[in-house]
Design an enzyme around this catalytic site. Structure first.
Site, PDB file in Angstrom:
ATOM      1  N   PHE A   5      23.553 -40.654 -36.884  1.00 15.60           N
ATOM      2  CA  PHE A   5      23.404 -39.246 -37.244  1.00 15.60           C
ATOM      3  C   PHE A   5      24.616 -38.409 -36.849  1.00 15.60           C
ATOM      4  O   PHE A   5      24.756 -37.267 -37.268  1.00 15.60           O
ATOM      5  CB  PHE A   5      22.166 -38.647 -36.553  1.00 15.60           C
ATOM      6  CG  PHE A   5      20.902 -39.405 -36.808  1.00 15.60           C
ATOM      7  CD1 PHE A   5      20.483 -39.687 -38.094  1.00 15.60           C
ATOM      8  CD2 PHE A   5      20.128 -39.847 -35.750  1.00 15.60           C
ATOM      9  CE1 PHE A   5      19.318 -40.386 -38.325  1.00 15.60           C
ATOM     10  CE2 PHE A   5      18.956 -40.540 -35.968  1.00 15.60           C
ATOM     11  CZ  PHE A   5      18.545 -40.811 -37.261  1.00 15.60           C
TER      12      PHE A   5
ATOM     13  N   ASN B  63      18.415 -36.263 -29.218  1.00 11.98           N
ATOM     14  CA  ASN B  63      19.387 -36.790 -30.162  1.00 11.98           C
ATOM     15  C   ASN B  63      20.412 -35.706 -30.472  1.00 11.98           C
ATOM     16  O   ASN B  63      20.315 -34.585 -29.956  1.00 11.98           O
ATOM     17  CB  ASN B  63      18.688 -37.279 -31.443  1.00 11.98           C
ATOM     18  CG  ASN B  63      19.337 -38.509 -32.036  1.00 11.98           C
ATOM     19  OD1 ASN B  63      20.457 -38.440 -32.513  1.00 11.98           O
ATOM     20  ND2 ASN B  63      18.638 -39.648 -32.009  1.00 11.98           N
TER      21      ASN B  63
ATOM     22  N   PRO C 286      19.477 -44.471 -30.125  1.00  8.22           N
ATOM     23  CA  PRO C 286      20.891 -44.345 -30.502  1.00  8.22           C
ATOM     24  C   PRO C 286      21.098 -43.324 -31.611  1.00  8.22           C
ATOM     25  O   PRO C 286      20.343 -43.275 -32.582  1.00  8.22           O
ATOM     26  CB  PRO C 286      21.247 -45.757 -30.971  1.00  8.22           C
ATOM     27  CG  PRO C 286      20.338 -46.637 -30.188  1.00  8.22           C
ATOM     28  CD  PRO C 286      19.044 -45.871 -30.062  1.00  8.22           C
ATOM     29  N   CYS C 287      22.165 -42.520 -31.447  1.00  2.00           N
ATOM     30  CA  CYS C 287      22.399 -41.412 -32.369  1.00  2.00           C
ATOM     31  C   CYS C 287      23.624 -41.607 -33.244  1.00  2.00           C
ATOM     32  O   CYS C 287      23.965 -40.721 -34.034  1.00  2.00           O
ATOM     33  CB  CYS C 287      22.565 -40.105 -31.583  1.00  2.00           C
ATOM     34  SG  CYS C 287      24.035 -40.071 -30.525  1.00  2.00           S
ATOM     35  N   GLN C 288      24.295 -42.761 -33.141  1.00  2.00           N
ATOM     36  CA  GLN C 288      25.567 -42.908 -33.851  1.00  2.00           C
ATOM     37  C   GLN C 288      25.416 -42.727 -35.359  1.00  2.00           C
ATOM     38  O   GLN C 288      26.317 -42.232 -36.033  1.00  2.00           O
ATOM     39  CB  GLN C 288      26.171 -44.283 -33.545  1.00  2.00           C
ATOM     40  CG  GLN C 288      26.765 -44.393 -32.156  1.00  2.00           C
ATOM     41  CD  GLN C 288      25.716 -44.777 -31.113  1.00  2.00           C
ATOM     42  OE1 GLN C 288      24.512 -44.783 -31.395  1.00  2.00           O
ATOM     43  NE2 GLN C 288      26.174 -45.100 -29.924  1.00  2.00           N
TER      44      GLN C 288
END
Length: 395
Positions: free
Chosen positions: A113, A148, A109-111
């Protein structure tokens, strides 16, 4: 916590779909064996399968994403909370179920960043990046890779990335990172994404090089080309009988009036003042200009996000029709074939599509990894018996 999961591992060669530009899914006897963690709907897996990799294990915590993956790519996917249990126990679980894994890929999950999502750099989900890497090391994979947002390579991701890179170095990997533009590889969308690829130094490998662009900017695939042959969605908001996930989204009368004033390529500044939101009425015109925006026919689409089903969130209106683009149109802009059907309600489907790695971009990275590991698998059909494996993985 304990996991008790019944795995049915299919060793056959069924190909759920073979659309134009994608192979049948038949893999060679020497094909690299892949696990895909945080797999979502399966964009990475689809690209790797097309590059002749052998998909063995995939996992995600989202029910709808797992159902989508299973319907299109196979029963080797499992709904699993990868934040639970140790990295070594998760690696042991995978090895027990399917044997050796050559390549671990994934999209943690990239939320945390994300600048688009105004992510919190201390978001607990950021720890999953390091967990992904540690699982790959514990598996003894020849290559460990993840995708990502670009900010993972900058100050916002440095705290977590440095720890992950140090672990890979201690594990005997050479690490490479780059930001790739999806449009360079035939995706009809301007989408920049970071990739980190670590190659085991003793894997008899060649130096890893990221793929070179396949298209110049003047050759990018456009929205017009992506939507070619796709009829408008039914006016009654039902799903199109010939194109699944192609369904008109209901919008308010006010938003319908707003978008009617916006020309191709235009945005909220084209909306009359009387119809603008209060937060936009006082805006100086320098922020959020893409909201209530239309795409251009003859350019690639902007980045497709998890909220592309609402043109009040970005440039997601159809170039000329007074409506939002549909989920099927969004899937095409992500380079998914029409035969790849997404499961869940419309909001869930939009989220799955927006969060996916474009398969054509994944394919380019997969081919680069294959070249680095020096394998050129011959195309042989391999028939193996079905196996049933039950395991319990405890913390």
């Amino acid at each position: 916590s304990d996991y008790k999961i019944h795995l049915i591992v299919h060793w056959g060669v069924e190909a759920p779909f073979a659309p134009q530009g994608f192979c049948s899914g038949v893999v060679g006897m020497n094909a690299l064996r892949v696990a895909d963690l945080f797999c979502g709907a399966g964009g990475l897996s689809l690209g790797f399968r097309d590059a002749d990799f052998d998909l063995k294990f995939s996992a995600d915590n989202d029910f709808d994403s797992v159902e989508t993956y299973r319907a299109n790519l196979g029963a080797h996917v499992h709904q699993l909370d990868l934040s639970k249990g140790s990295a070594s126990s998760l690696a042991a679980m995978i090895s027990t179920a399917v044997g050796d894994i050559d390549v671990l890929v994934g999209g943690p999950p990239c939320q945390g960043f994300s600048m688009q999502g105004r992510g919190d750099i201390d978001d607990d989900r950021n720890d999953l990046l390091l967990r992904h890497v540690r699982i790959g090391i514990a598996l003894g994979a020849k290559a460990v890779a993840f995708e990502n947002v670009p900010t993972v390579l900058g100050p916002r991701g440095r705290k977590y990335l440095d720890t992950a890179l140090a672990a890979l170095a201690r594990g005997g990997y050479s690490v490479n990172s780059a930001v790739l533009q999806a449009a360079d590889f035939g995706v009809p969308q301007l989408r920049r994404r970071a990739f980190v690829v670590a190659i085991k130094r003793n894997a008899q490998s060649l130096p890893f090089d990221f793929p070179s662009p396949l298209r110049a900017a003047s050759e990018y695939v456009t929205v017009r080309e992506a939507f070619s042959g796709l009829p408008p969605p039914p006016e009654d908001f039902s799903e199109h009988v010939a194109f699944e996930n192609h369904q008109r989204r209901k919008i308010s009368d006010t938003n319908l009036e707003r978008i009617s004033f916006v020309p191709e390529g235009g945005g909220r500044l084209d909306i009359p003042a009387r119809l603008r939101l209060p937060c936009h009425a006082k805006d100086d015109g320098h922020r959020h200009l893409d909201v209530y925006g239309r795409m251009w026919w003859d350019r690639p689409a902007p980045t497709i996000t998890a909220m592309f089903d609402n043109f009040s969130r970005g440039r997601f209106a159809h170039p000329t029709e007074n409506r939002n683009i549909t989920n099927r149109e969004g899937a095409r802009l992500q380079s998914f074939p029409d035969s790849f059907v997404f499961m869940g309600d419309k909001k869930s489907v939009a989220r799955q599509i927006g969060n996916a790695v474009p398969p054509l971009l994944a394919h380019a990275v997969a081919k680069a990894i294959s070249r680095s590991l020096g394998l050129r698998p011959e195309q042989h059909i391999v028939h193996r018996p079905v196996q049933r494996v039950e395991y319990i993985c405890a913390e």
